[in-house]
Scaffold this motif. Structure first.
Motif, PDB file in Angstrom:
ATOM      1  N   ALA A 136      35.207  43.833  48.510  1.00  0.00           N
ATOM      2  CA  ALA A 136      33.794  43.943  48.140  1.00  0.00           C
ATOM      3  C   ALA A 136      33.614  43.887  46.630  1.00  0.00           C
ATOM      4  O   ALA A 136      32.707  43.216  46.109  1.00  0.00           O
ATOM      5  CB  ALA A 136      33.219  45.241  48.704  1.00  0.00           C
ATOM      6  N   LEU A 137      34.483  44.564  45.904  1.00  0.00           N
ATOM      7  CA  LEU A 137      34.377  44.566  44.445  1.00  0.00           C
ATOM      8  C   LEU A 137      34.699  43.179  43.871  1.00  0.00           C
ATOM      9  O   LEU A 137      34.114  42.764  42.870  1.00  0.00           O
ATOM     10  CB  LEU A 137      35.301  45.626  43.857  1.00  0.00           C
ATOM     11  N   ALA A 138      35.635  42.467  44.504  1.00  0.00           N
ATOM     12  CA  ALA A 138      35.938  41.110  44.051  1.00  0.00           C
ATOM     13  C   ALA A 138      34.724  40.204  44.255  1.00  0.00           C
ATOM     14  O   ALA A 138      34.382  39.377  43.389  1.00  0.00           O
ATOM     15  CB  ALA A 138      37.149  40.563  44.812  1.00  0.00           C
ATOM     16  N   ALA A 139      34.038  40.376  45.393  1.00  0.00           N
ATOM     17  CA  ALA A 139      32.835  39.584  45.659  1.00  0.00           C
ATOM     18  C   ALA A 139      31.734  39.906  44.669  1.00  0.00           C
ATOM     19  O   ALA A 139      31.026  39.011  44.167  1.00  0.00           O
ATOM     20  CB  ALA A 139      32.353  39.843  47.097  1.00  0.00           C
ATOM     21  N   SER A 140      31.588  41.200  44.328  1.00  0.00           N
ATOM     22  CA  SER A 140      30.558  41.593  43.364  1.00  0.00           C
ATOM     23  C   SER A 140      30.868  41.035  41.976  1.00  0.00           C
ATOM     24  O   SER A 140      29.964  40.662  41.219  1.00  0.00           O
ATOM     25  CB  SER A 140      30.435  43.113  43.306  1.00  0.00           C
ATOM     26  N   ALA A 141      32.150  40.967  41.635  1.00  0.00           N
ATOM     27  CA  ALA A 141      32.530  40.403  40.331  1.00  0.00           C
ATOM     28  C   ALA A 141      32.172  38.924  40.248  1.00  0.00           C
ATOM     29  O   ALA A 141      31.668  38.433  39.212  1.00  0.00           O
ATOM     30  CB  ALA A 141      34.034  40.606  40.106  1.00  0.00           C
ATOM     31  N   LEU A 142      32.411  38.194  41.343  1.00  0.00           N
ATOM     32  CA  LEU A 142      32.038  36.778  41.366  1.00  0.00           C
ATOM     33  C   LEU A 142      30.523  36.610  41.246  1.00  0.00           C
ATOM     34  O   LEU A 142      30.029  35.711  40.528  1.00  0.00           O
ATOM     35  CB  LEU A 142      32.534  36.130  42.667  1.00  0.00           C
ATOM     36  N   ALA A 143      29.780  37.471  41.928  1.00  0.00           N
ATOM     37  CA  ALA A 143      28.317  37.396  41.844  1.00  0.00           C
ATOM     38  C   ALA A 143      27.830  37.696  40.433  1.00  0.00           C
ATOM     39  O   ALA A 143      26.915  37.029  39.918  1.00  0.00           O
ATOM     40  CB  ALA A 143      27.696  38.383  42.840  1.00  0.00           C
ATOM     41  N   TRP A 144      28.440  38.654  39.787  1.00  0.00           N
ATOM     42  CA  TRP A 144      28.042  39.034  38.426  1.00  0.00           C
ATOM     43  C   TRP A 144      28.339  37.898  37.447  1.00  0.00           C
ATOM     44  O   TRP A 144      27.525  37.575  36.577  1.00  0.00           O
ATOM     45  CB  TRP A 144      28.760  40.307  38.024  1.00  0.00           C
ATOM     46  N   VAL A 145      29.518  37.266  37.589  1.00  0.00           N
ATOM     47  CA  VAL A 145      29.888  36.145  36.723  1.00  0.00           C
ATOM     48  C   VAL A 145      28.927  34.974  36.926  1.00  0.00           C
ATOM     49  O   VAL A 145      28.573  34.253  35.974  1.00  0.00           O
ATOM     50  CB  VAL A 145      31.345  35.712  36.987  1.00  0.00           C
ATOM     51  N   ALA A 146      28.466  34.791  38.168  1.00  0.00           N
ATOM     52  CA  ALA A 146      27.537  33.690  38.471  1.00  0.00           C
ATOM     53  C   ALA A 146      26.102  34.004  38.075  1.00  0.00           C
ATOM     54  O   ALA A 146      25.196  33.186  38.311  1.00  0.00           O
ATOM     55  CB  ALA A 146      27.603  33.377  39.962  1.00  0.00           C
TER      56      ALA A 146
ATOM     57  N   ALA B 284      26.397  49.049  45.504  1.00  0.00           N
ATOM     58  CA  ALA B 284      25.737  50.133  46.220  1.00  0.00           C
ATOM     59  C   ALA B 284      26.224  50.218  47.669  1.00  0.00           C
ATOM     60  O   ALA B 284      26.488  51.305  48.197  1.00  0.00           O
ATOM     61  CB  ALA B 284      24.229  49.948  46.182  1.00  0.00           C
ATOM     62  N   ALA B 285      26.377  49.067  48.327  1.00  0.00           N
ATOM     63  CA  ALA B 285      26.822  49.053  49.716  1.00  0.00           C
ATOM     64  C   ALA B 285      28.255  49.578  49.843  1.00  0.00           C
ATOM     65  O   ALA B 285      28.571  50.353  50.766  1.00  0.00           O
ATOM     66  CB  ALA B 285      26.727  47.641  50.279  1.00  0.00           C
ATOM     67  N   ALA B 286      29.111  49.158  48.910  1.00  0.00           N
ATOM     68  CA  ALA B 286      30.501  49.620  48.951  1.00  0.00           C
ATOM     69  C   ALA B 286      30.574  51.132  48.736  1.00  0.00           C
ATOM     70  O   ALA B 286      31.315  51.844  49.421  1.00  0.00           O
ATOM     71  CB  ALA B 286      31.330  48.893  47.892  1.00  0.00           C
ATOM     72  N   THR B 287      29.804  51.626  47.770  1.00  0.00           N
ATOM     73  CA  THR B 287      29.786  53.069  47.511  1.00  0.00           C
ATOM     74  C   THR B 287      29.268  53.826  48.720  1.00  0.00           C
ATOM     75  O   THR B 287      29.826  54.863  49.117  1.00  0.00           O
ATOM     76  CB  THR B 287      28.898  53.372  46.292  1.00  0.00           C
TER      77      THR B 287
ATOM     78  N   GLY C 165      29.192  54.300  40.678  1.00  0.00           N
ATOM     79  CA  GLY C 165      29.476  54.768  42.029  1.00  0.00           C
ATOM     80  C   GLY C 165      30.600  53.990  42.671  1.00  0.00           C
ATOM     81  O   GLY C 165      31.476  54.560  43.343  1.00  0.00           O
ATOM     82  N   ALA C 166      30.595  52.653  42.476  1.00  0.00           N
ATOM     83  CA  ALA C 166      31.656  51.829  43.047  1.00  0.00           C
ATOM     84  C   ALA C 166      33.006  52.160  42.423  1.00  0.00           C
ATOM     85  O   ALA C 166      34.039  52.185  43.124  1.00  0.00           O
ATOM     86  CB  ALA C 166      31.327  50.351  42.841  1.00  0.00           C
ATOM     87  N   ILE C 167      33.019  52.454  41.124  1.00  0.00           N
ATOM     88  CA  ILE C 167      34.285  52.811  40.468  1.00  0.00           C
ATOM     89  C   ILE C 167      34.786  54.150  40.985  1.00  0.00           C
ATOM     90  O   ILE C 167      35.987  54.346  41.206  1.00  0.00           O
ATOM     91  CB  ILE C 167      34.107  52.825  38.935  1.00  0.00           C
ATOM     92  N   VAL C 168      33.859  55.114  41.193  1.00  0.00           N
ATOM     93  CA  VAL C 168      34.260  56.408  41.760  1.00  0.00           C
ATOM     94  C   VAL C 168      34.839  56.207  43.157  1.00  0.00           C
ATOM     95  O   VAL C 168      35.860  56.803  43.523  1.00  0.00           O
ATOM     96  CB  VAL C 168      33.070  57.387  41.801  1.00  0.00           C
ATOM     97  N   ALA C 169      34.174  55.351  43.961  1.00  0.00           N
ATOM     98  CA  ALA C 169      34.683  55.070  45.304  1.00  0.00           C
ATOM     99  C   ALA C 169      36.074  54.448  45.241  1.00  0.00           C
ATOM    100  O   ALA C 169      36.978  54.820  46.009  1.00  0.00           O
ATOM    101  CB  ALA C 169      33.722  54.141  46.043  1.00  0.00           C
ATOM    102  N   LEU C 170      36.264  53.496  44.325  1.00  0.00           N
ATOM    103  CA  LEU C 170      37.577  52.877  44.157  1.00  0.00           C
ATOM    104  C   LEU C 170      38.601  53.891  43.682  1.00  0.00           C
ATOM    105  O   LEU C 170      39.738  53.920  44.152  1.00  0.00           O
ATOM    106  CB  LEU C 170      37.475  51.721  43.165  1.00  0.00           C
ATOM    107  N   MET C 171      38.174  54.751  42.745  1.00  0.00           N
ATOM    108  CA  MET C 171      39.077  55.759  42.206  1.00  0.00           C
ATOM    109  C   MET C 171      39.503  56.742  43.294  1.00  0.00           C
ATOM    110  O   MET C 171      40.675  57.119  43.405  1.00  0.00           O
ATOM    111  CB  MET C 171      38.382  56.501  41.068  1.00  0.00           C
ATOM    112  N   PHE C 172      38.537  57.131  44.134  1.00  0.00           N
ATOM    113  CA  PHE C 172      38.845  58.105  45.177  1.00  0.00           C
ATOM    114  C   PHE C 172      39.785  57.505  46.227  1.00  0.00           C
ATOM    115  O   PHE C 172      40.813  58.107  46.575  1.00  0.00           O
ATOM    116  CB  PHE C 172      37.555  58.580  45.848  1.00  0.00           C
TER     117      PHE C 172
END
Length: 611
Positions: free
Chosen positions: A8-18, A29-32, A74-81
């Motif tokens: 999910a985070l990889a997909a969000s990164a691609l969307a942000w770059v685009a 938000a969905a991933a969190t 929130g997504a980073i906290v979710a990844l961290m956890f």
């Protein structure tokens, strides 16, 4: 959960770059929210069991991030956890590899002889008396005796001994060892469920499911840490008016090093002990092992070897010491008596070539006669040998042995002539003196010998070993009361090996059973069940290794917790003053978590001398 979150985070990164910022925000938000939903369900399940943990802080951090629109945080906290959980799981698997290896080696079937044929049967179908084929590389499935000329076993997984051990016909073989030589036949002496290795597997399984008191302590202090975290986060928001500061404080408190470092360090210590042939049943036993101040030790099978050993030889005129032992051991190959077995073992240790006896006649409890190399040999008690015309010169030869407590004198006659005598005793272990000295050096202030033997034998065995008290003619209840009385001097360790030691082992703060030898048989099973620590190898000095490992593991756990909590607290304070943004705080906390886990894994390394 972690792989899906990474996708999910990889997909969000691609969307942000685009340039699709809105899509990226929604994915964050969905991933969190997905991780938060799983975490909340876990928290409610824990609360229903009466458990309270620090996962609540992670849930508050993710919920606050969603509420304040800080979706990336929130997504980073979710990844961290989730990453922290995965890292902890990896560290625990790494730490528990020796114990896991014991479980993985458990055989499921055995090759049993039946009607002249071999058949693979389930392990639970084996019974005492069955003859089994053990092929090269296979694990010995049950305890038994070697029904063949020789066997070479790798016992490293059980005892930590790196070199293969060679056994001869009739030797007792311990289940769980690996055949490192040619195939051999084994005669089962116990059912699979009652064998040594099955008992070890049960203890290991229980040890893997246990939790150390320090780990439970983390849960008890979770509420306090939560209150401090919320107070600091609320104060940061209240004084600054910026809700992002509250979020930053919560992020740095997630996850807490208190719940990461302790189990890793304790399991690392338990795994290290297993690698040295010492099975620690649970984390609590490891911690108590590190705090011992008084030791009560049994004699037979613990301080001593638990079986008679040759300690001296007297040769008559025309004979040598080795010749007397060779003749006696050759004849005693035909006897099942424990003294006969001791003489055969002593001859083997000296490399003596034994002849095959003939025309054997044994009088139970008295002695044995027969032909050895064309000579009539008699071996037994003084009266037995004297009655066969060999009394002359006997009493004078062994006069200085008379009256020695706890010894057995075996006389030997050849063709009616006194040839010599052999003195056997349940000797003190070679390593006993150094072990007791090491205990003193580790802060043990009281050493007590407690034995059921009569006073003279007890005092003779204890002489020069530095005991503070020698207690003789002790019943099992007396030993348990002694353990209770010694508790006034600090945490008490009881070391024993038999059924009579089980009450004292259970009563002690930490019981240590000689499960690898000692009195053996079901006595060792009883003591192993009552004890918190089992020595899988029949050596007392492995206990010193385990105590050093325990002390080091506990120190590393405390060090990791102190450093981790300290760094997290400093980060929380910095975040409260606006010096760290939520994303920066999350990255900092991840570095702290990795550091404390790597530090906790240091417990896997061998402690230095004296530590």
């Amino acid at each position: 959960m972690l792989p899906a979150l990474l996708l999910a985070l990889a997909a969000s990164a691609l969307a942000w770059v685009a340039g699709q910022d809105t899509l990226a925000e929604r994915i964050w938000a969905a991933a969190t929210a997905a991780v938060l939903a799983v975490l909340v369900a876990h928290i409610f399940a824990s609360l229903r069991r009466g458990a309270f943990g620090l996962d609540l802080i992670a849930a508050l951090a993710m919920g606050s991030a969603l509420a304040f629109g800080e979706n990336l945080a929130g997504a980073i906290v979710a990844l961290m956890f989730t990453g922290g959980e995965a890292l902890e799981a990896f560290a625990q698997r790494r730490a528990a590899r020796e114990m896991t290896a014991l479980l993985a080696r458990l055989p499921r079937t055995a090759s049993r002889y039946a009607d002249g044929h071999l058949a693979d049967v389930p392990l639970e179908d084996l019974a005492p008396g069955d003859r089994i084929l053990v092929r090269r590389g296979e694990v010995v499935p049950v305890d038994g005796t070697l029904d063949g000329p020789t066997a070479v076993l790798d016992q490293s997984a059980l005892t930590g001994e790196p070199l293969p051990v060679r056994h001869g016909r009739g030797d007792t073989l311990m289940s769980g060892s690996t055949n490192a030589g040619d195939p051999f036949d084994l005669r089962a002496t116990r059912a699979a469920a009652e064998s040594t290795y099955a008992g070890i597997v049960r203890l290991v399984a229980a040890a893997q499911q246990s939790r150390a008191p320090m780990a439970r302590l983390a849960d008890r202090y979770a509420l306090g840490f939560l209150v401090i975290t919320l107070a600091l986060a609320g104060a940061a928001w209240g004084f600054s008016g910026d809700p992002v500061r509250l979020l930053a404080v919560l992020v740095i408190a997630t996850p807490c090093p208190l719940i990461l470092a302790v189990p890793v360090a304790i399991i690392s210590g338990m795994s290290r002990c297993a690698g040295r042939g010492v099975l620690v049943k649970d984390g609590g036993a490891l911690e108590r092992l590190a705090k011992v101040r008084a030791v009560v030790i049994d004699k037979t099978g613990t301080l001593t070897g638990g079986r008679p050993r040759l300690v001296d030889t007297k040769a008559g005129p025309g004979f040598t010491d080795d010749e007397v032992l060779r003749l006696a051991a050759s004849l005693d190959q035909g006897s099942a008596h424990v003294v006969a077995a001791a003489l055969v073992e002593a001859a083997g240790e000296r490399g003596l070539r034994l002849d095959t006896p003939a025309q054997l006649r044994e009088e139970a409890g008295s002695g044995l006669t027969g032909q050895v190399g064309g000579h009539l040999v008699a071996v037994g008690g003084r009266g037995f040998v004297a009655a066969r015309g060999a009394a002359r010169g006997m009493d004078g030869a062994i006069a200085d042995w008379a009256g020695r407590p706890g010894t057995v004198i075996v006389a030997v006659a050849v063709d009616g002539v006194f040839a010599g005598a052999l003195l056997l005793a349940d000797a003190v272990r070679e390593e006993a003196r150094s072990v007791l000295a090491a205990l003193r050096g580790m802060g043990v202030t009281r050493l007590v010998l407690a034995t059921g033997d009569e006073e003279g034998r007890a005092q003779a065995v204890a002489a020069g070993l530095g005991f503070d008290a020698v207690l003789s003619a002790m019943t099992p209840q007396d030993k348990a009361r002694t353990v209770a009385a010694e508790r006034a001097n600090g945490p008490v360790m009881m070391i024993g090996d038999g059924v009579n030691d089980a009450p004292a082992l259970a009563a002690a703060d930490i019981g240590v059973a000689m499960g690898g030898g000692g009195s053996g048989g079901h006595a060792s099973v009883a003591s192993s069940e009552a004890a918190g620590v089992v020595l899988l190898v029949d050596r007392l000095d492995r206990l010193i290794d385990a105590m050093r490992i325990a002390r080091r593991s506990r120190a590393i756990a405390l060090q990791s917790v102190t450093a981790g909590i300290g760094l997290s607290t400093l980060g929380m304070i910095a975040a409260a003053f606006g010096l760290l943004a939520p994303v920066e705080g999350a990255l900092l906390q991840e570095v702290i978590d990795v550091a404390v886990i790597l530090n906790a894994l240091r417990a896997l390394r061998a402690p230095g001398p004296g530590r």
